[in-house]
Design a protein around this motif. Structure first.
Motif, PDB file in Angstrom:
ATOM      1  N   ARG A  30      43.651  -0.601  20.370  1.00 48.90           N
ATOM      2  CA  ARG A  30      43.304  -1.378  21.565  1.00 48.90           C
ATOM      3  C   ARG A  30      42.169  -0.689  22.322  1.00 48.90           C
ATOM      4  NH1 ARG A  30      44.378  -0.430  26.807  1.00 48.90           N
ATOM      5  NH2 ARG A  30      44.838  -2.148  28.256  1.00 48.90           N
ATOM      6  N   TYR A  31      41.239  -1.498  22.836  1.00 51.15           N
ATOM      7  CA  TYR A  31      40.124  -0.970  23.626  1.00 51.15           C
ATOM      8  C   TYR A  31      39.921  -1.831  24.872  1.00 51.15           C
ATOM      9  CZ  TYR A  31      38.706   1.073  19.113  1.00 51.15           C
ATOM     10  OH  TYR A  31      38.664   1.733  17.907  1.00 51.15           O
ATOM     11  N   LEU A  32      39.453  -1.199  25.932  1.00 49.65           N
ATOM     12  CA  LEU A  32      38.874  -1.921  27.059  1.00 49.65           C
ATOM     13  C   LEU A  32      37.402  -2.176  26.721  1.00 49.65           C
ATOM     14  CD1 LEU A  32      40.223   0.196  30.025  1.00 49.65           C
ATOM     15  CD2 LEU A  32      40.673  -2.237  29.723  1.00 49.65           C
ATOM     16  N   ASP A  33      37.000  -3.434  26.732  1.00 50.44           N
ATOM     17  CA  ASP A  33      35.629  -3.767  26.354  1.00 50.44           C
ATOM     18  C   ASP A  33      34.750  -3.830  27.600  1.00 50.44           C
ATOM     19  OD1 ASP A  33      33.295  -4.583  25.261  1.00 50.44           O
ATOM     20  OD2 ASP A  33      34.007  -6.551  24.595  1.00 50.44           O
ATOM     21  N   PHE A  34      34.065  -2.733  27.883  1.00 54.01           N
ATOM     22  CA  PHE A  34      33.116  -2.695  28.993  1.00 54.01           C
ATOM     23  C   PHE A  34      31.681  -2.856  28.480  1.00 54.01           C
ATOM     24  CE2 PHE A  34      34.851  -1.214  33.269  1.00 54.01           C
ATOM     25  CZ  PHE A  34      36.090  -1.784  33.050  1.00 54.01           C
ATOM     26  N   THR A  35      31.545  -3.576  27.362  1.00 54.11           N
ATOM     27  CA  THR A  35      30.228  -4.000  26.877  1.00 54.11           C
ATOM     28  C   THR A  35      30.054  -5.507  27.013  1.00 54.11           C
ATOM     29  OG1 THR A  35      30.808  -4.464  24.553  1.00 54.11           O
ATOM     30  CG2 THR A  35      30.345  -2.158  25.140  1.00 54.11           C
ATOM     31  N   SER A  36      31.157  -6.249  26.877  1.00 56.81           N
ATOM     32  CA  SER A  36      31.118  -7.723  26.912  1.00 56.81           C
ATOM     33  C   SER A  36      30.083  -8.281  25.939  1.00 56.81           C
ATOM     34  CB  SER A  36      30.817  -8.228  28.326  1.00 56.81           C
ATOM     35  OG  SER A  36      31.791  -7.822  29.236  1.00 56.81           O
ATOM     36  N   GLY A  37      29.958  -7.650  24.770  1.00 61.84           N
ATOM     37  CA  GLY A  37      28.937  -8.104  23.829  1.00 61.84           C
ATOM     38  C   GLY A  37      27.537  -7.906  24.381  1.00 61.84           C
ATOM     39  N   ILE A  38      27.362  -6.869  25.202  1.00 63.38           N
ATOM     40  CA  ILE A  38      26.146  -6.567  25.973  1.00 63.38           C
ATOM     41  C   ILE A  38      25.860  -7.714  26.949  1.00 63.38           C
ATOM     42  CG2 ILE A  38      23.795  -5.684  25.962  1.00 63.38           C
ATOM     43  CD1 ILE A  38      24.152  -4.727  23.174  1.00 63.38           C
ATOM     44  N   ALA A  39      26.761  -7.849  27.913  1.00 60.19           N
ATOM     45  CA  ALA A  39      26.630  -8.801  29.032  1.00 60.19           C
ATOM     46  C   ALA A  39      26.710 -10.252  28.590  1.00 60.19           C
ATOM     47  CB  ALA A  39      25.355  -8.548  29.824  1.00 60.19           C
ATOM     48  N   VAL A  40      27.339 -10.525  27.475  1.00 61.75           N
ATOM     49  CA  VAL A  40      27.425 -11.885  26.951  1.00 61.75           C
ATOM     50  C   VAL A  40      28.735 -12.576  27.347  1.00 61.75           C
ATOM     51  CG1 VAL A  40      27.653 -13.227  24.819  1.00 61.75           C
ATOM     52  CG2 VAL A  40      25.843 -11.511  25.034  1.00 61.75           C
ATOM     53  N   CYS A  41      29.853 -11.923  27.117  1.00 59.99           N
ATOM     54  CA  CYS A  41      31.167 -12.550  27.337  1.00 59.99           C
ATOM     55  C   CYS A  41      31.534 -12.497  28.818  1.00 59.99           C
ATOM     56  CB  CYS A  41      32.226 -11.858  26.483  1.00 59.99           C
ATOM     57  SG  CYS A  41      31.874 -11.943  24.719  1.00 59.99           S
TER      58      CYS A  41
END
Length: 382
Positions: A30-41
């Motif tokens: 499990r990860y916290l995604d603090f990239t959001s697909g590089i500001a996408v999601c």
């Protein structure tokens, strides 16, 4: 070696599932995604409203040619220009395509070719967008670029004034340089740009590919500045993960893009437009934007509590934040990943934080604790 080109420095994990801010890899980690697909999601992963929109639209029609009328495109355009000075939209598929369209529109409208951009900018990797990008590493190995681009130091009023002459068609900038280090435009510089554009009849292009669609706490980042662009480019968050992009422009540019002047096969297809409309309907609500600003303030406060001010600089707006670590951050990105936090760098010394706009305070707390561990606690022990 596999069947893919090696043009991405891929990380050795495969993300296969996501819900909101949380993603899982093929091993179940499990990860916290603090990239959001590089500001996408912008709305996180698998947002129920987007899932339902895609399902409903996919059962109607996926694609029609832009040779035919598109009521969905008209509605989306009207939503994007509501309550601002912009008047018309054109839809495409990616940020680079949007910037290519903006460059073409500016040159065709003015009859001039010279465009000013800035050092550490990033506008894409197609030839025109790459040529507009003020980073030598992006240019290397590709031979002659599209000419008539001048790269000036960012936030340098004197350099800007010295570069202006009658050959300039447009000034093109990001309000916050996302890839270039999360560098924000100053009010002094923004005022100088706007004055020059007004006085000299120079077009102003603002690249909102990363900063737009609520990312900085307003619909578009330029709304927090004195800038009044003639052309705005957008992508990334517009589709919440579905590929769609576009430009917005003022009314005087309408006739410049007449039939046959520009086009795209897939741009503004019914699936992309339907998803983008759902994103806009949610994100452009003032209550949603207020929450983005509240989460931003909370994240900055929590970071400030654990990161010594003499070692780290926090900058940015909304949920586009950077932590200048004063040292190379590639190893820190890897350490964060090991601890279950996905990050991306912005230049060699800045960690970029791009959580979904729907991130919770509890998820922010968890991310800050990981950052505290890898940036402060482990550094103190070593």
């Amino acid at each position: 070696m596999n069947a893919l080109f090696n043009n991405y420095a891929r990380r050795p994990i495969s993300i296969i599932e996501g819900k909101g801010t949380i993603v899982k890899d093929s091993n179940g980690k499990r990860y916290l995604d603090f990239t959001s697909g590089i500001a996408v999601c912008a709305l996180g992963h698998s947002h129920p409203a987007l899932v339902e929109t895609i399902k409903e639209q996919s059962e109607k029609i996926w694609h029609t040619s832009n040779l035919f009328e598109s009521p969905g495109q008209v509605k989306l355009a009207e939503s994007l220009i509501q309550d601002n000075h912009l008047a018309h939209a054109l839809f495409c598929n990616s940020g680079a395509e949007a910037n290519e369209a903006a460059i073409k529109l500016a040159r065709k409208h003015t009859g001039k070719h010279h465009i000013i951009t800035f050092v550490n900018s990033f506008h894409g990797r197609t030839f025109g967008a790459m040529s507009a990008t003020g980073q030598e590493k992006i240019h290397q190995g590709f031979g002659p670029l599209v000419d008539k681009f001048t790269y000036l130091p960012f936030n340098d009023v004197e350099a800007l004034n010295n570069a202006i002459d009658d050959s300039v068609a447009a000034i093109m900038l990001e309000v916050i340089q996302g890839e270039g280090g999360v560098n924000g435009v100053t009010d002094e510089f923004a005022n100088a740009i706007q004055d020059i554009c007004d006085q000299k009849g120079i077009l102003l292009i603002i690249d909102e590919v990363q900063t737009g669609i609520g990312r900085t706490g307003t619909r578009f980042a330029f709304e927090q500045t004195p800038l009044k662009p003639n052309i705005v480019t957008m992508a990334k968050g517009l589709g919440g993960g579905f590929p769609i992009a576009g430009i917005l422009a003022t009314s005087e540019l309408y006739e410049t893009f007449g039939p046959g002047s520009h086009g795209t096969t897939f741009g503004g297809n019914p699936l992309g437009v339907a998803v983008a409309q759902t994103v806009i309907d949610l994100v452009f609500q003032q209550t949603f934007l207020d929450e983005v600003n509240e989460k931003s303030a909370y994240l900055v406060e929590k970071l400030s509590e654990v990161l010594p001010a003499d070692q780290f600089t926090i900058r940015g707006k909304g949920l586009l934040l950077g932590i200048d670590c004063g040292t190379e951050v590639a190893s820190l990105v890897a350490k964060a990943e090991e601890e279950g936090l996905l990050l991306v760098a912005a230049g060699p010394q800045v960690l970029r934080l791009l959580p979904p706009l729907t991130v919770t305070n509890e998820e922010i707390d968890e991310a800050v604790e990981i950052l505290n561990k890898i940036l402060v606690k482990e550094r103190a022990v070593s």
